[in-house]
Every structure is written in structure tokens, then in C-alpha cells.
Design a protein around this motif. Structure first.
Motif, PDB file in Angstrom:
ATOM      1  N   GLN A 196       0.715  -1.301   0.071  1.00 55.38           N
ATOM      2  CA  GLN A 196      -0.120   0.122  -0.086  1.00 55.38           C
ATOM      3  C   GLN A 196       0.925   1.240  -0.170  1.00 55.38           C
ATOM      4  OE1 GLN A 196      -3.341  -0.061   2.808  1.00 55.38           O
ATOM      5  NE2 GLN A 196      -3.307  -2.260   2.561  1.00 55.38           N
ATOM      6  N   SER A 197       2.041   1.081   0.498  1.00 55.51           N
ATOM      7  CA  SER A 197       3.163   1.907   0.409  1.00 55.51           C
ATOM      8  C   SER A 197       4.535   1.324   0.705  1.00 55.51           C
ATOM      9  CB  SER A 197       2.910   3.300   1.343  1.00 55.51           C
ATOM     10  OG  SER A 197       3.550   2.928   2.706  1.00 55.51           O
ATOM     11  N   PRO A 198       5.569   1.792   0.473  1.00 56.65           N
ATOM     12  CA  PRO A 198       6.768   1.038   0.933  1.00 56.65           C
ATOM     13  C   PRO A 198       7.239   1.332   2.251  1.00 56.65           C
ATOM     14  CG  PRO A 198       7.023   2.396  -0.953  1.00 56.65           C
ATOM     15  CD  PRO A 198       6.003   2.707  -0.417  1.00 56.65           C
ATOM     16  N   HIS A 450      -2.658   7.952  11.184  1.00 54.66           N
ATOM     17  CA  HIS A 450      -1.611   7.915   9.933  1.00 54.66           C
ATOM     18  C   HIS A 450      -1.367   6.539   9.739  1.00 54.66           C
ATOM     19  CE1 HIS A 450       2.388   9.042   8.175  1.00 54.66           C
ATOM     20  NE2 HIS A 450       1.389   8.926   7.343  1.00 54.66           N
ATOM     21  N   HIS A 451      -0.618   5.946  10.266  1.00 58.87           N
ATOM     22  CA  HIS A 451      -0.367   4.562  10.363  1.00 58.87           C
ATOM     23  C   HIS A 451       0.422   4.116  11.351  1.00 58.87           C
ATOM     24  CE1 HIS A 451       3.896   5.611   9.160  1.00 58.87           C
ATOM     25  NE2 HIS A 451       3.371   6.099   8.025  1.00 58.87           N
ATOM     26  N   LEU A 452       0.580   2.735  11.690  1.00 56.41           N
ATOM     27  CA  LEU A 452       0.973   2.492  13.187  1.00 56.41           C
ATOM     28  C   LEU A 452       2.523   2.405  13.192  1.00 56.41           C
ATOM     29  CD1 LEU A 452       1.982  -0.495  11.749  1.00 56.41           C
ATOM     30  CD2 LEU A 452      -0.312  -1.021  12.289  1.00 56.41           C
ATOM     31  N   GLY A 487       1.569  13.195   3.164  1.00 57.69           N
ATOM     32  CA  GLY A 487       1.548  12.951   4.798  1.00 57.69           C
ATOM     33  C   GLY A 487       2.785  12.163   5.050  1.00 57.69           C
ATOM     34  N   GLY A 488       3.279  12.678   6.417  1.00 54.59           N
ATOM     35  CA  GLY A 488       4.570  11.650   6.780  1.00 54.59           C
ATOM     36  C   GLY A 488       4.615  11.951   8.326  1.00 54.59           C
ATOM     37  N   SER A 489       5.629  11.194   8.920  1.00 54.27           N
ATOM     38  CA  SER A 489       5.875  11.497  10.178  1.00 54.27           C
ATOM     39  C   SER A 489       7.061  11.027  10.630  1.00 54.27           C
ATOM     40  CB  SER A 489       4.854  10.475  10.891  1.00 54.27           C
ATOM     41  OG  SER A 489       5.116   9.055  10.677  1.00 54.27           O
ATOM     42  N   ILE A 490       7.437  11.303  11.871  1.00 50.30           N
ATOM     43  CA  ILE A 490       8.505  10.820  12.712  1.00 50.30           C
ATOM     44  C   ILE A 490       8.329   9.432  13.013  1.00 50.30           C
ATOM     45  CG2 ILE A 490      10.333  11.147  14.306  1.00 50.30           C
ATOM     46  CD1 ILE A 490      10.571  12.961  12.001  1.00 50.30           C
TER      47      ILE A 490
HETATM   48  N1  ASP Z   1       3.596   5.798   4.091  1.00 54.69           N
HETATM   49  C1  ASP Z   1       2.756   7.068   4.234  1.00 54.69           C
HETATM   50  C2  ASP Z   1       1.771   7.168   3.405  1.00 54.69           C
HETATM   51  O1  ASP Z   1       1.597   6.589   2.280  1.00 54.69           O
HETATM   52  C3  ASP Z   1       3.733   8.133   4.088  1.00 54.69           C
HETATM   53  C4  ASP Z   1       4.831   8.308   5.208  1.00 54.69           C
HETATM   54  O2  ASP Z   1       4.439   8.273   6.325  1.00 54.69           O
HETATM   55  O3  ASP Z   1       5.854   8.460   4.771  1.00 54.69           O
HETATM   56  O4  ASP Z   1       0.970   8.053   3.677  1.00 54.69           O
END
Ligand code: ASP
Length: 595
Positions: A196-198, A450-452, A487-490
Motif C-alpha cells: 500500500q506504500s513502501p 496515520h499509520h501504526l 503525509g508523513g511522520s517521525i
Molecule cells: N507511508 C505513508 C503514506 O503512504 C507516508 C509516510 O508516512 O511517509 O501515507
């Protein structure tokens, strides 16, 4: 090469030269004696003329040519007579007198005109995408996309980033959508998941010591195709080690400004980009992706109406809710029907109702609820709202989240109605300090907002035990004209914190190990603090160029139903293939698709 020159490059200084061009017949005009052909290649169009007296053979061939025939033209460049100069064409000062004309390939009549940008049914465009892509608008979009990506590659390479490919056949890398699965022939009953993303892989590259990674990465998400989404899309995926969120945001911002100033004809509204906390964005614009091209901010009038005689307002405030409104200039004359439609829109967005005060331009004030208020109270509301004659003031009384969302929706509605969404402007902003989790009422657990892998704000780590809902994440979203563009995060880089997050989102130890054991293990081998972001390339190019949807900037997009109309994908496969893959199709019930 079958040509010495590109059509679009010919200028007055080429006059007298013998040249060869090759391309497509854009249009052909038979002027009784002379035949004019606009020959088109990627670079543009040049006019070719044949004369039956001077070159009967070339003229004969020109007579047979039709739109989209592929031709090779040998001839001499000459200046057009003054009265024939076409200033709207780059090559408008010259024409090529054909001496030899060869039909390299004839063409069927295309299902739509290539030479103009008249609207064509999108399904037809998709079916004949190779013809659609031949049109000027699409060529411009696809070529701009190439230039944008090249800029990004250069920008990041100059700053020490390394482009690294990561696998497409992998294990679930969740971003909140369904996975696309690929059955394994070699391992019966087992599946790869398309990323779904790398996300995991780029974090593992930080563990691996690459420090600065990027990739123009394809992402796959099997979502209902609501809105402007594609089952596969492209992100600029990047990750950096030894950084704080400021560092990632500053780098991204510099790149975004470079892209906007370098590739868009639109005006960048403000730089540096304003930053809003998630709370601020919700309170002032009713959304976490505010469109800052216009104001019309939400105003909290709870303080003014807390004690008022209009029960809906006072009781809402007493119950912990809010009363908020927006001031809509120029709509003070709205009639009953228009106000009913608005109320309906508000209800669709989740409100119980909509209260309003119409300050007609002629001095009359109308409202269904001010009769319950004293004159002072009404006046105080108008003052708080900064209302003026001609304005329509609309209010929602509800829980803060509902009031914000409803007014955020109406704000955008009015932005559109009143022409405040200036198509010539790009307004960027950052939204930060997101809550780390959202409560999932159905599953009775926390979902990551955001994500885990997103790290909590360091000072909020204790809240993970006491009040997870109040913990903020080190997340940042880049928003352009109300569209989330990255979007991103630490990230979490400690195993104990990561395990705690898994627990809160309801993954038990075994499950977490099975799905993300490799991440947890990696975190124990010296993981640097790291963070990143992933701007969406499709959305970005769409915004830079001012296209209405991402399909216009993707060479071969899919429909809203995730189908490729040109190749006819998805399609049934040979039963032998299924057998090899150990797959039996048990039914063909169509899933419900919501648009
Ligand atoms: N993987 C995140 C996304 O697809 C982006 C990230 O956190 O760098 O939204």
C-alpha cells in the motif's frame, strides 16, 4: 532517423533549408489547387503545402492523406506571405513546400478529433487511451509529469538521497486500505501482498544505514473508488535518518516551492507555508485539509449564546457542545428555497438543523430564531460574526466535531458558489499535531490516524497508558488547495513503544509478530531515529497543472470501477493458470461499490 527536423521547431531562420519531417496529419485542407497539411509530431505542428504544378506526385499523395495518417515529408522551408502568417502558431511564419511525400502508415478515422480539445466521453477516451494521449492537453500533462519527476530526482540527489527500488511482491504494508493479493504458485495457499506504500521497507532501509532514501513508488490500495482515487498511484516516497519533523518539513517545503514556482502558472499564495495544528484546522476550517485560498473561517459564538433564550443554542452549550457559524458575504438575500437547500446540505453533512440570520442588503433582518433572543443578544451575535448588511450568517449547534465538519462542508460549498476558489492560485499549508489515534466505535479499539509506525510526541508517551485519545502523533500533512498532497511522520524507533502501539490498536503479541515481527526484530539492531513523508505525484501534478482529477495526469488510469477499458482488465484467466496457482473461484458475487 526518418526526419531531420521536428515539426514544432521550424522558424524563420530555417527558410531555404531542405528538411525532412515525419508525423501525423493533424488536419488537411484542400484549397482547390493547393493542399495544406498541418503535420504534427510531439514538438508541435508545421504547415506543409503541395502544389499540383510543381510537384504533382507529392500533391497526389497529399490528396490521399487523411487525418492521423503517418507521413514523411521532404521539402523546403519558405516564409509565408505576410497575410498568411499565423501568430498563434510557433511555426506560423513558415511553411514547408513538399517535394516528396510518403505515407508511412494510413490510419482509420479516429473516434474523436485529435487536433482539438473538445470534450469527449471519458469511457471512449479510456478505451482509446493511445489516441487520447496523442492530444495536446494530454501530451502537455504527461510531459510535465516527467519534468516534475526529474526535478524531484535531481533535487533529492543533490541533497544526498539515494533512489532505491523496493519490492512490489511483498507482505502486507498497511495504510488503512485492503491489500491486493498475489497468489504464489510455488507456495500453495500463500499470497504476496502488493505494498500500500513502501512504508516498512523504507524504514528498514534506515535501519540498514542509507540515511536518505527516496523512490518514485507505485502504491496499491484496494479501496472502493470513492472520489478521485486510483487502485494504483504514485508517491514520492522518502525517508531520512537522524531528523526531527522540522527537518523533513523544511526539505519538503523547499522542494514544493521549487516545483510550484518552476512548473505551475499559478500563483503561490504564501510562503513559507502556514502551519496549523490539527485542532486549529478543525476549529477554524472544519477540516484537517483546509483550503486557504479564501477565509470565511468558522466563528465560535458559544460564549455569546450560552445563556440566551433560544433553547437549542443554550442547551447545546450547557451539554458541552458548541454553537459555531460562518459569515457568507453577499447571500443575505437568500430566499426560503435557497435556505431550505442549505439546511438540507447541512443535514446531509451530519447536522440536525441549520440556524441562520439573513442581513438583507436593504436593511431587513430575517431569522427563524432571533425572536427567542433579546435585541442585545442578536446584536452581540452579529458583532461576534462581524456581520454586515448583505451577509448571510449560518449556525450549527452540536458536538464540536459535528459543528466543525458541517460548517467546513458549507464553507467549501460557498467557496465554490461565490467563486472564491481561485483556480489561478495555489495555497499550501502544513497541518501538524494530529491525534495519534482515532476511536473505532465498531471495533471498540483505537485506529492509528496515520499509520501504526508514527511516533507519539515525546511528551505524550505517558498518555499512551493514561489517555491514548489525547496523545498527539509526530505527523505532518501537506495540504494544497484543500487536497492532502502528502503525509508523513517521525517514526517509532523503539521496540517497546512500537509494541505498545500494536497493543492499543488491538494486535495481540502473536499477531503482531506474525505480521510485523521483522520490523520489531530490526528495531533491536541499532535503529536510528528517522522519519519521512510521501507526497502524491499524481495529485501534485494535477494541482500544478490545474486539471480536475488525477486521471488526466496518469498515462493509463483505471475507471472509478478499477477497470482498464483499453485492455479489458481485470479479466478472467485460463483455468490452467488458476490450477497452477491452487485457486478455485467459488462465486462471482459482485461486491457493493460505493462511489
Ligand atoms: N507511508 C505513508 C503514506 O503512504 C507516508 C509516510 O508516512 O511517509 O501515507
Amino acid at each position: 532517423m526518418l526526419k531531420t527536423h521536428n515539426c514544432g521547431e521550424l522558424r524563420i531562420e530555417h527558410v531555404g533549408q531542405e528538411i525532412t519531417m515525419a508525423g501525423w496529419v493533424n488536419r488537411r485542407r484542400d484549397h482547390g489547387g493547393l493542399i495544406f497539411i498541418d503535420l504534427r509530431d510531439r514538438s508541435g505542428v508545421a504547415q506543409v503545402v503541395t502544389n499540383p504544378e510543381e510537384d504533382p506526385e507529392a500533391h497526389e499523395t497529399a490528396d490521399q492523406a487523411r487525418n492521423e495518417y503517418v507521413l514523411q515529408v521532404k521539402g523546403v522551408v519558405r516564409a509565408r506571405p505576410d497575410d498568411m502568417v499565423n501568430p498563434s502558431l510557433d511555426t506560423g511564419e513558415i511553411e514547408v513546400v513538399a517535394q516528396e511525400l510518403t505515407i508511412l502508415n494510413p490510419a482509420k478515422t479516429p473516434p474523436f478529433y485529435i487536433y482539438d480539445d473538445q470534450p469527449v466521453d471519458e469511457a471512449v477516451r479510456m478505451k482509446y487511451r493511445y489516441l487520447d494521449l496523442r492530444r495536446q492537453r494530454m501530451q502537455r500533462n504527461i510531459i510535465l509529469r516527467h519534468r516534475v519527476v526529474k526535478y524531484i530526482r535531481d533535487f533529492l540527489s543533490q541533497r544526498g538521497f539515494v533512489e532505491i527500488e523496493t519490492p512490489i511482491l511483498f507482505k502486507s504494508t498497511p495504510e488503512g486500505a485492503r491489500d491486493y493479493l498475489v497468489p504464489s504458485r510455488v507456495h500453495p495457499g500463500k499470497f504476496y501482498a502488493l505494498p500500500q506504500s513502501p512504508q516498512q521497507l523504507k524504514q528498514l532501509l534506515m535501519v540498514a544505514g542509507y540515511e536518505r532514501y527516496f523512490q518514485i513508488a507505485r502504491c496499491f490500495r484496494d479501496e472502493d473508488q470513492r472520489g478521485d482515487r486510483q487502485p494504483e498511484f504514485t508517491q514520492l516516497d522518502l525517508e531520512m535518518s537522524f531528523v526531527e519533523r522540522e527537518d523533513v518539513m523544511a526539505l519538503t517545503e523547499e522542494m514544493m516551492i521549487g516545483l510550484i514556482e518552476g512548473f505551475s502558472e499559478k500563483k503561490l499564495l504564501t510562503k513559507p507555508f502556514p502551519r496549523l495544528s490539527h485542532d486549529d484546522a478543525m476549529n477554524r476550517y472544519g477540516t484537517d485539509r483546509p483550503d486557504l485560498r479564501f477565509g470565511m473561517e468558522l466563528v465560535d459564538i458559544s460564549g455569546v449564546v450560552a445563556e440566551c433564550g433560544f433553547g437549542i443554542f443554550s442547551k447545546t452549550v450547557a451539554g458541552g457542545g458548541v454553537v459555531k457559524g460562518i459569515r457568507v458575504p453577499g447571500c443575505g438575500d437568500y430566499g426560503r428555497g435557497q435556505l431550505d437547500t442549505l439546511t438540507h446540505l447541512a443535514q446531509e453533512a451530519g447536522a440536525k438543523g441549520l440556524a441562520w440570520i439573513a442581513l438583507n442588503a436593504d436593511g431587513e433582518t430575517r431569522s427563524p430564531f432571533t425572536k427567542f433572543l433579546t435585541e442585545e443578544e442578536t446584536a452581540a451575535i452579529i458583532v461576534q460574526m462581524e456581520g454586515e448588511r448583505g451577509d448571510l450568517l449560518i449556525f450549527v449547534a452540536d458536538k464540536p466535531q459535528v459543528a466543525n465538519t458541517v460548517l467546513g462542508t458549507l464553507r467549501l460549498e460557498f467557496g465554490e458558489r461565490l467563486g472564491l476558489l481561485d483556480p489561478e492560485v495555489l495555497a499550501g499549508c502544513w497541518v501538524i499535531d494530529f491525534p495519534l489515534f482515532e476511536w473505532n466505535e465498531d471495533e471498540k479499539r483505537w485506529d492509528p490516524s496515520h499509520h501504526l509506525f508514527t511516533a507519539p510526541m515525546p511528551e505524550d508517551i505517558p498518555l499512551l497508558d493514561s489517555d491514548p485519545g489525547a496523545a498527539r502523533g509526530q505527523q505532518y500533512d501537506f495540504v494544497l488547495n484543500g487536497i492532502e498532497t502528502g503525509g508523513g511522520s517521525i517514526r517509532i524507533h523503539r521496540r517497546d513503544v512500537q509494541e505498545k502501539i500494536f497493543g492499543l490498536i488491538g494486535l495481540d503479541v502473536e499477531e503482531a509478530k506474525e505480521r510485523f515481527g521483522h520490523m520489531l526484530e530490526a528495531f533491536e539492531y541499532g535503529t536510528p531515529p528517522h522519519g519521512g513523508i510521501a507526497p502524491g505525484i499524481d495529485r501534485l501534478v494535477m494541482l500544478l497543472i490545474g486539471e480536475p482529477n488525477i486521471r488526466e495526469v496518469i498515462a493509463f488510469p483505471k475507471t472509478q470501477q478499477a477497470a482498464d477499458l483499453m485492455a479489458g482488465a481485470p479479466s478472467p484467466v485460463d483455468p490452467r493458470q488458476l490450477e497452477e496457482l491452487h485457486i478455485r473461484v467459488i462465486g462471482k458475487k459482485k461486491p457493493k461499490v460505493t462511489n
